[in-house]
Design a protein around this motif. Structure first.
Motif, PDB file in Angstrom:
ATOM      1  N   VAL A 303       0.844  -1.189   0.000  1.00 44.42           N
ATOM      2  CA  VAL A 303       0.000   0.000   0.000  1.00 44.42           C
ATOM      3  C   VAL A 303       0.884   1.246   0.000  1.00 44.42           C
ATOM      4  O   VAL A 303       1.670   1.449   0.938  1.00 44.42           O
ATOM      5  CB  VAL A 303      -0.942   0.030   1.215  1.00 44.42           C
ATOM      6  CG1 VAL A 303      -1.861   1.248   1.134  1.00 44.42           C
ATOM      7  CG2 VAL A 303      -1.746  -1.262   1.319  1.00 44.42           C
ATOM      8  N   VAL A 304       0.782   2.037  -1.026  1.00 38.04           N
ATOM      9  CA  VAL A 304       1.497   3.314  -1.115  1.00 38.04           C
ATOM     10  C   VAL A 304       0.596   4.401  -0.544  1.00 38.04           C
ATOM     11  O   VAL A 304      -0.546   4.562  -0.972  1.00 38.04           O
ATOM     12  CB  VAL A 304       1.858   3.649  -2.574  1.00 38.04           C
ATOM     13  CG1 VAL A 304       2.425   5.062  -2.672  1.00 38.04           C
ATOM     14  CG2 VAL A 304       2.841   2.634  -3.122  1.00 38.04           C
ATOM     15  N   VAL A 305       1.100   5.159   0.427  1.00 37.74           N
ATOM     16  CA  VAL A 305       0.343   6.250   1.036  1.00 37.74           C
ATOM     17  C   VAL A 305       1.129   7.542   0.874  1.00 37.74           C
ATOM     18  O   VAL A 305       2.296   7.607   1.279  1.00 37.74           O
ATOM     19  CB  VAL A 305       0.069   5.985   2.528  1.00 37.74           C
ATOM     20  CG1 VAL A 305      -0.736   7.141   3.128  1.00 37.74           C
ATOM     21  CG2 VAL A 305      -0.672   4.667   2.717  1.00 37.74           C
ATOM     22  N   THR A 306       0.527   8.537   0.285  1.00 40.86           N
ATOM     23  CA  THR A 306       1.182   9.836   0.143  1.00 40.86           C
ATOM     24  C   THR A 306       0.609  10.813   1.155  1.00 40.86           C
ATOM     25  O   THR A 306      -0.575  10.756   1.476  1.00 40.86           O
ATOM     26  CB  THR A 306       0.988  10.412  -1.270  1.00 40.86           C
ATOM     27  OG1 THR A 306      -0.396  10.707  -1.480  1.00 40.86           O
ATOM     28  CG2 THR A 306       1.461   9.430  -2.325  1.00 40.86           C
ATOM     29  N   GLU A 341       1.857  14.746  10.072  1.00 36.55           N
ATOM     30  CA  GLU A 341       2.572  14.164  11.206  1.00 36.55           C
ATOM     31  C   GLU A 341       1.808  12.997  11.810  1.00 36.55           C
ATOM     32  O   GLU A 341       2.412  11.972  12.166  1.00 36.55           O
ATOM     33  CB  GLU A 341       2.840  15.248  12.247  1.00 36.55           C
ATOM     34  CG  GLU A 341       3.893  16.258  11.809  1.00 36.55           C
ATOM     35  CD  GLU A 341       3.966  17.476  12.713  1.00 36.55           C
ATOM     36  OE1 GLU A 341       3.210  17.517  13.720  1.00 36.55           O
ATOM     37  OE2 GLU A 341       4.756  18.391  12.411  1.00 36.55           O
ATOM     38  N   ARG A 342       0.480  13.130  11.940  1.00 38.57           N
ATOM     39  CA  ARG A 342      -0.301  12.026  12.492  1.00 38.57           C
ATOM     40  C   ARG A 342      -0.307  10.830  11.536  1.00 38.57           C
ATOM     41  O   ARG A 342      -0.183   9.669  11.958  1.00 38.57           O
ATOM     42  CB  ARG A 342      -1.722  12.485  12.792  1.00 38.57           C
ATOM     43  CG  ARG A 342      -2.645  11.368  13.305  1.00 38.57           C
ATOM     44  CD  ARG A 342      -2.104  10.744  14.593  1.00 38.57           C
ATOM     45  NE  ARG A 342      -2.878   9.595  15.013  1.00 38.57           N
ATOM     46  CZ  ARG A 342      -3.885   9.647  15.891  1.00 38.57           C
ATOM     47  NH1 ARG A 342      -4.246  10.821  16.421  1.00 38.57           N
ATOM     48  NH2 ARG A 342      -4.528   8.559  16.242  1.00 38.57           N
ATOM     49  N   LEU A 343      -0.439  11.110  10.247  1.00 38.60           N
ATOM     50  CA  LEU A 343      -0.460  10.034   9.262  1.00 38.60           C
ATOM     51  C   LEU A 343       0.856   9.265   9.273  1.00 38.60           C
ATOM     52  O   LEU A 343       0.864   8.022   9.271  1.00 38.60           O
ATOM     53  CB  LEU A 343      -0.730  10.611   7.869  1.00 38.60           C
ATOM     54  CG  LEU A 343      -1.026   9.601   6.755  1.00 38.60           C
ATOM     55  CD1 LEU A 343      -2.312   8.838   7.042  1.00 38.60           C
ATOM     56  CD2 LEU A 343      -1.126  10.318   5.410  1.00 38.60           C
ATOM     57  N   ARG A 344       1.965  10.003   9.303  1.00 39.93           N
ATOM     58  CA  ARG A 344       3.276   9.349   9.335  1.00 39.93           C
ATOM     59  C   ARG A 344       3.444   8.524  10.611  1.00 39.93           C
ATOM     60  O   ARG A 344       3.916   7.373  10.560  1.00 39.93           O
ATOM     61  CB  ARG A 344       4.398  10.388   9.244  1.00 39.93           C
ATOM     62  CG  ARG A 344       5.802   9.773   9.275  1.00 39.93           C
ATOM     63  CD  ARG A 344       6.868  10.842   9.418  1.00 39.93           C
ATOM     64  NE  ARG A 344       7.050  11.613   8.221  1.00 39.93           N
ATOM     65  CZ  ARG A 344       7.849  11.256   7.218  1.00 39.93           C
ATOM     66  NH1 ARG A 344       8.521  10.116   7.280  1.00 39.93           N
ATOM     67  NH2 ARG A 344       7.984  12.028   6.169  1.00 39.93           N
TER      68      ARG A 344
END
Length: 448
Positions: A303-306, A341-344
């Motif tokens: 899964v690629v997440v940008t 920041e939360r996503l990372r």
């Protein structure tokens, strides 16, 4: 064209130079997201008739004598690199056209979509805006409720959360400012109109009562209320009987109201609106990461997440048309960074997730455009005032959209190397740069 495009994306090192065969074989590239990934969900009906469908410059673009850049989104280009085929819209419709499920298409992204809220940008005007969680559910419903593990999944979102929160904040701040301004105007006007009367206290009561009664009349306006106040003031002992003599008081009250309204709006933003907006962005990021984890639990292996690009450096955030100033830009930056920041943090160290830092790359592009072959990183390639741009209010809160932008309605000059098509969406060249970043990271990770 597609063959050369795939070679251009994948032949950049990290593999045997004698072979362009990917290290990993994918059955498909499945994409979820918003307008940045949308491959043409709205390319139907009048949108299609106007030569639109993608939120970029639609059609083949390029200056005379230069290599043309085809209009694809980054997700479509990544699909071309991974499978040899650009992805297509799995569901099309909107703007009065019924939704159609398109067989063999695996890109579910739609312009205006949010993470979980179906009320995305443009929804009120007919856009589909199915949220990312619904997009995932639609894919699962067509695939026995699971991912096979043979897909390369791309996930991108969050910008419409920012636009939604900006709209909520603006409305609330405007309301706070209007309330404070109205109260200040009334109180100041009554005081100024009564100050020269023989009995200022009695005059103030009479003027205030006259304003209240005028406000209760059908069709009352600010003008009729002020007129009632002036007439009441002119009838008070000691006051001038000339209505024009009170014009200065009206101007002073108006100025005081403006100052008070601006202050109240600014205080609301600083004390309540901005913290709430940032908290909402963190919540949206948590919802997106939860959706990614759900995909993995249902069988997704890659899964690629940008993350979000730097929205504070877009024409949307910088434009004075939107009332933007430095504080506005800083708030947009804070909202963007809170989401990223939360996503990372939520997706850190997950072996089945490849996190792509679009934010940092975007800042590099704007800081040093020539390094990336960009000619303009502040202006918009599309002429959003073009007479046939019937969907100018769709896609981006408070600004026009490139949904029906094409080679017939660009601004004058060579725009083939502009970064922005409209106030937030990339040009085809901008999408190509993003696809190259993602493809490079896929190769480095051994996923391509």
């Amino acid at each position: 064209m597609i063959a050369s495009l795939v070679l251009g994306l994948t032949g950049c090192g990290g593999q045997n130079e004698a072979s362009q065969t990917p290290k990993v074989s994918y059955a498909s590239v499945v994409s979820f997201g918003d307008s940045l990934s949308d491959p043409g969900a709205y390319r139907v009906g009048q949108v299609a008739q106007l030569g639109g469908g993608l939120f970029t410059v639609n059609g083949i673009t390029g200056a005379a004598g230069s290599e043309p850049v085809p209009s694809y989104t980054w997700a479509q280009l990544v699909s071309a690199a991974a499978t040899g085929q650009v992805s297509c819209a799995a569901r099309t419709g909107g703007f009065g056209v019924s939704v159609t499920n398109v067989t063999n298409c695996t890109n579910y992204a739609q312009g205006g979509s949010r993470v979980t809220d179906p009320n995305g940008t443009g929804r009120a005007n007919g856009a589909l805006t199915e949220p990312i969680v619904t997009q995932v559910a639609n894919y699962l419903s067509r695939n026995n409720g699971v991912f096979t593990g043979q897909e390369l999944v791309t996930v991108q979102g969050g910008a419409n959360e920012l636009f939604a929160q900006a709209g909520i904040l603006t409305d609330a701040a405007t309301s706070a400012g209007n309330t404070a301004g109205s109260t200040t105007f009334t109180n100041t006007l009554i005081t100024l109109l009564a100050q020269n009367a023989t009995n200022p206290s009695a005059a103030a009561q009479a003027i205030g009562l006259a304003m209240q009664q005028a406000a209760l009349q059908n069709g009352s306006t600010q003008t009729t209320i002020v007129s009632a106040a002036v007439l009441a003031a002119a009838s008070q002992p000691g006051n001038s009987t000339d209505p024009n003599s009170y014009n200065a008081a009206i101007v002073s009250a108006t100025n005081a109201a403006t100052t008070a309204g601006n202050l109240a709006a600014a205080q609301y933003i600083a004390n309540t609106g901005a913290p709430n907006a940032i908290t909402a962005m963190v919540t949206a990021a948590a919802q997106l990461s939860a959706s990614v984890n759900n995909m993995i639990s249902l069988g997704a292996k890659r899964v690629v997440v940008t993350n979000l690009p730097d929205v504070s450096l877009t024409p949307y955030a910088l434009s004075t048309i939107n009332g933007a100033d430095n504080s506005t830009q800083q708030l947009v930056l804070a909202m963007t960074m809170a989401f990223n920041e939360r996503l990372r943090a939520d997706l850190a160290n997950l072996p089945k997730v490849l996190f792509i830092d679009v934010f940092t790359e975007n800042r590099r592009q704007i800081a040093d455009p020539t390094q990336f072959g960009l000619s303009n990183v502040t202006g918009m390639a599309c002429n959003l005032d073009y007479p046939n741009n019937l969907f100018a209010t769709q896609g981006v809160a408070g600004s026009g959209s490139s949904l029906v932008c094409n080679t017939n309605n660009l601004i004058a000059g060579n725009t083939s190397r502009y970064l922005f098509a409209d106030s937030v969406h990339p040009t085809p060249y901008g999408h190509k740069l993003l696809a190259q970043l993602v493809t490079k990271e896929l190769i480095l990770a051994g996923w391509l």
